[in-house]
Write an enzyme that holds these catalytic residues in place. Structure first.
Site, PDB file in Angstrom:
ATOM      1  N   HIS A   1       0.868  -1.185   0.000  1.00 31.31           N
ATOM      2  CA  HIS A   1       0.000   0.000   0.000  1.00 31.31           C
ATOM      3  C   HIS A   1       0.901   1.230   0.000  1.00 31.31           C
ATOM      4  O   HIS A   1       1.964   1.211   0.629  1.00 31.31           O
ATOM      5  CB  HIS A   1      -0.862   0.059   1.275  1.00 31.31           C
ATOM      6  CG  HIS A   1      -2.066  -0.843   1.254  1.00 31.31           C
ATOM      7  ND1 HIS A   1      -2.462  -1.547   2.368  1.00 31.31           N
ATOM      8  CD2 HIS A   1      -2.961  -1.137   0.281  1.00 31.31           C
ATOM      9  CE1 HIS A   1      -3.563  -2.235   2.071  1.00 31.31           C
ATOM     10  NE2 HIS A   1      -3.874  -2.018   0.815  1.00 31.31           N
TER      11      HIS A   1
ATOM     12  N   CYS B   1      -2.181   2.871   8.940  1.00 34.08           N
ATOM     13  CA  CYS B   1      -3.180   1.900   8.470  1.00 34.08           C
ATOM     14  C   CYS B   1      -4.396   1.850   9.385  1.00 34.08           C
ATOM     15  O   CYS B   1      -5.480   1.442   8.963  1.00 34.08           O
ATOM     16  CB  CYS B   1      -2.585   0.500   8.423  1.00 34.08           C
ATOM     17  SG  CYS B   1      -1.113   0.364   7.439  1.00 34.08           S
TER      18      CYS B   1
HETATM   19  N1  ARG Z   1      -3.645  -7.238   6.672  1.00 33.35           N
HETATM   20  C1  ARG Z   1      -4.056  -6.058   6.028  1.00 33.35           C
HETATM   21  C2  ARG Z   1      -4.006  -6.252   4.528  1.00 33.35           C
HETATM   22  O1  ARG Z   1      -3.141  -6.900   4.054  1.00 33.35           O
HETATM   23  C3  ARG Z   1      -3.182  -4.902   6.434  1.00 33.35           C
HETATM   24  C4  ARG Z   1      -3.654  -3.615   5.863  1.00 33.35           C
HETATM   25  C5  ARG Z   1      -2.708  -2.488   6.138  1.00 33.35           C
HETATM   26  N2  ARG Z   1      -3.284  -1.252   5.771  1.00 33.35           N
HETATM   27  C6  ARG Z   1      -2.674  -0.252   5.189  1.00 33.35           C
HETATM   28  N3  ARG Z   1      -3.299   0.847   4.969  1.00 33.35           N
HETATM   29  N4  ARG Z   1      -1.425  -0.349   4.775  1.00 33.35           N
HETATM   30  O2  ARG Z   1      -4.844  -5.786   3.834  1.00 33.35           O
END
Ligand code: ARG
Length: 694
Positions: A167, A263
């Site tokens: 992300h 996140c």
């Molecule tokens: N386990 C989640 C996923 O893989 C973590 C999300 C992390 N969020 C972020 N905005 N980076 O989707």
């Protein structure tokens, strides 16, 4: 200064229950609920001092829901819900969307079919109507085009290339004052250029791998604080100079799932992000174009190469139609919408696709012509040619390009009612020449498009199998015999190894029996061939006995000297000085030969052309009308000749090095065959087979 409003979700049902990013691997069931809750409470307490917080109810069975950043993107009371890439997280959308709907937000779903993971991949630059959009892992490029439309903000797409930074918020953090903190290695080359073009050096803070891998960039910026899981002293100092207080809140429990501070938070407000009234609507750099490709898309693997080319170029695609050829002899047709992050990258991707045989839909445009203003220099944007038959649209008519070759420029001339299109080398351009620029109005007809990394029959596991080589030689001998019978043209391009490996007498016999119509080589092949004819050695090695002859390394110089004394090879033959060998047979049988010089040449022989441009031209003339070209262990000459040769000419590459054969055969036209073997053995075998056919 207006305070931010943030949305969070208490990690009551948090845990690692599946693996959808590299951080989660090995962590299923390994989180500690109490520690996670404490870490989250601590973060919440720090945030509560600097921003207004709202909460969404956690849901049992949705362990990633605390990562509220991924819920969607909020701006000006509009909520754009995420469209999660993985099914495990998709049910979260319903809950987040109800929360927003219940509070009177306008909910607008993305119109296109792409994925979108909310603020995780769409970060507002504080105080500006500008969003940085991550794509390539979770979110698709199409989403950013749509966001710009829906929210009326500028969106700058950035391509993520490291799965660990899946992300944008894991490796990029925009700060007030037009500043950013980011980890360069998470982005592709073009995206880095974009970042650096948009943010001046003094406003960019580049972090190292230690910071990045500890989620230092995954920070919430609120009330002058930079709240993060980790910060190196260097980062802390840098941020202090920018007057940010760094607050470290350990979030190790969340890193087990691949997330940290940022996140866990979704911004409900973006102060200063509204565009001033009466400004033209915002646009994203995202551009798209429809292309069509037809042919053996499935069995040749062309469809894969084609789509890879789009993604490798930083773009994305939507296949609009695909008609599969259901039988072996049926072509397939695909219409593909190509989406790219900027107009420049769209053009770059389209150029490659067109060279693979695709056509840009809306073909009713003429080719764009630009005039040459400097001798020997093309307009920057010139279309560079391939080996495939090409047509160019001029005044509504498709004109076939003549003199097809690779890496040339297409020049349009002739009277307006009968325009001509031809390939021209850069150095041959003169001021005023009209050159085709861009890819509009250009179409090519590939016979077979090179597939990256393609392995050829003789280069796969059974490369070394003698039997395979024999079969290939049988086939080539048969083709050569047929060509000779119908007065076809066979050109041999050879390196000195032909002589060193004992292939000389065999090649000489091929020439004598009418299997060679032109010989292209360097000073070396000729010098060693003549050395062998006169002294029985090749580079001083007695080829019959395979031993070094004392002082023999000078023999080739004596040979060259004798030719110079005679005034040339031809004259030496006429005078009876040279009486056997490859060059002798060429002269005796009136077979044209061209010797192209190089920096290391001794002598050289009188016939060797030391002016490289003249040599290139002589080569080009010699291969005109060739039906078959045999390239024998001469990488540079073979590449040179390959570039001059249009598709449709049968090419045979023989070299002992598989790497060289791969490189040469990479042009991948159906009519090219690579053979990995000793060239002397190859010629021996070929000579024997041709003898058997006599
Ligand atoms: N386990 C989640 C996923 O893989 C973590 C999300 C992390 N969020 C972020 N905005 N980076 O989707």
């Amino acid at each position: 200064m207006a305070t931010d409003r943030l949305l969070m979700c208490r990690p009551r049902f948090y845990g690692v229950a599946y693996v959808i990013n590299p951080w989660m691997e090995g962590n299923v069931g390994r989180t500690d609920a109490d520690v996670a809750m404490q870490q989250w409470e601590r973060l919440t307490a720090e945030l509560a001092r600097r921003a207004a917080l709202d909460y969404v109810e956690p849901v049992d069975g949705l362990p990633d829901m605390p990562f509220a950043a991924n819920a969607g993107l909020v701006h000006d009371h509009t909520f754009v819900p995420a469209r999660f890439r993985f099914p495990q997280r998709q049910p979260e959308s319903r809950h987040f969307t109800s929360w927003f709907r219940d509070r009177g937000y306008r909910v607008v779903s993305l119109p296109s079919g792409g994925t979108f993971e909310g603020e995780g991949d769409a970060l507002f630059q504080p105080g500006a109507p500008l969003v940085w959009g991550g794509y390539g892992v979770r979110t698709s490029l199409q989403a950013h085009r749509d966001l710009a439309d829906i929210l009326d903000v500028e969106v700058i797409p950035l391509r993520l290339v490291d799965e660990r930074f899946y992300h944008l918020d894991t490796c990029f953090c925009p700060l007030p004052g037009g500043r950013i903190v980011y980890y360069p290695d998470a982005f592709d080359h073009d995206s880095l250029e974009t970042i650096r073009a948009r943010v001046p050096a003094e406003r960019r803070c580049e972090v190292d791998a230690t910071d990045a891998l500890n989620f230092a960039c995954n920070a919430v910026v609120a009330g002058g604080a930079f709240i993060t899981n980790f910060s190196s002293p260097a980062l802390r100092e840098r941020l202090a100079r920018w007057e940010f207080e760094v607050i470290v809140c350990p979030l190790t429990q969340f890193i087990l799932a691949g997330g940290a501070a940022k996140c866990l938070v979704l911004h409900l407000t973006h102060p200063g992000a509204q565009r001033p009234a009466a400004t033209p609507r915002a646009v994203s750099g995202v551009r798209e174009r429809l292309v069509e490709v037809q042919g053996d898309l499935l069995d040749t693997g062309l469809m894969n190469t084609f789509l890879d080319c789009i993604t490798e170029g930083g773009g994305s695609f939507e296949i609009e139609t695909f008609q599969a050829g259901l039988r072996h002899d049926q072509a397939s047709l695909a219409r593909v919408r190509v989406v790219a992050p900027s107009p420049e990258r769209l053009e770059a991707i389209l150029t490659r696709l067109v060279q693979m045989g695709a056509r840009v839909a809306e073909e009713d445009r003429d080719a764009r012509l630009e005039a040459v203003t400097q001798p020997g220099v093309a307009p920057r944007d010139f279309y560079s040619t391939t080996i495939y038959p090409t047509e160019v649209r001029v005044r509504g008519e498709w004109v076939r390009v003549t003199g097809q070759r690779m890496d040339a420029v297409v020049v349009i001339d002739g009277p307006p009612e009968a325009p001509r299109a031809s390939c021209r080398l850069l150095r041959a351009l003169v001021v005023g020449d009209r050159v085709v620029s861009g890819i509009e109005g250009v179409r090519i007809h590939p016979t077979h498009v090179p597939v990256a990394g393609e392995t050829f029959g003789f280069m796969t596991a059974d490369t070394s199998s003698e039997r395979r080589v024999e079969l290939a030689v049988d086939r080539i001998a048969w083709e050569m015999r047929r060509l000779r019978d119908r007065a076809g043209k066979i050109v041999v391009v050879g390196g000195p190894v032909v002589i060193h490996t004992g292939g000389g007498p065999h090649l000489a016999r091929l020439v004598r029996h009418g299997y060679v119509q032109a010989l292209l080589a360097g000073n070396g092949l000729a010098a060693h061939d003549i050395e062998q004819a006169l002294f029985g050695t090749s580079l001083g090695v007695d080829l019959k006995r395979g031993i070094n002859v004392r002082g023999g390394h000078r023999n080739h110089l004596y040979a060259i000297n004798l030719m110079r004394e005679s005034g040339g090879i031809r004259q030496a033959v006429e005078r009876g000085i040279l009486r056997e060998g490859v060059l002798y047979e060429c002269v005796a049988n009136r077979v044209a030969f061209v010797l192209a010089g190089s920096i290391r040449d001794d002598g050289p022989l009188p016939e060797t052309i030391m002016d490289l441009l003249a040599a290139q031209e002589a080569y080009a003339r010699a291969i005109e009308g060739a039906d078959m070209i045999l390239m024998l262990s001469s990488m540079l000459h073979a590449i040179g000749v390959g570039n001059m040769t249009p598709a449709g000419v049968r090419l045979i590459y023989v070299d002992i090095s598989p790497a060289v054969v791969t490189k040469l055969a990479d042009r991948g036209s159906v009519e090219s065959t690579g053979i990995v073997t000793d060239v002397g053995l190859f010629l021996n075998l070929l000579d024997a087979r041709l003898g058997a056919l006599e």
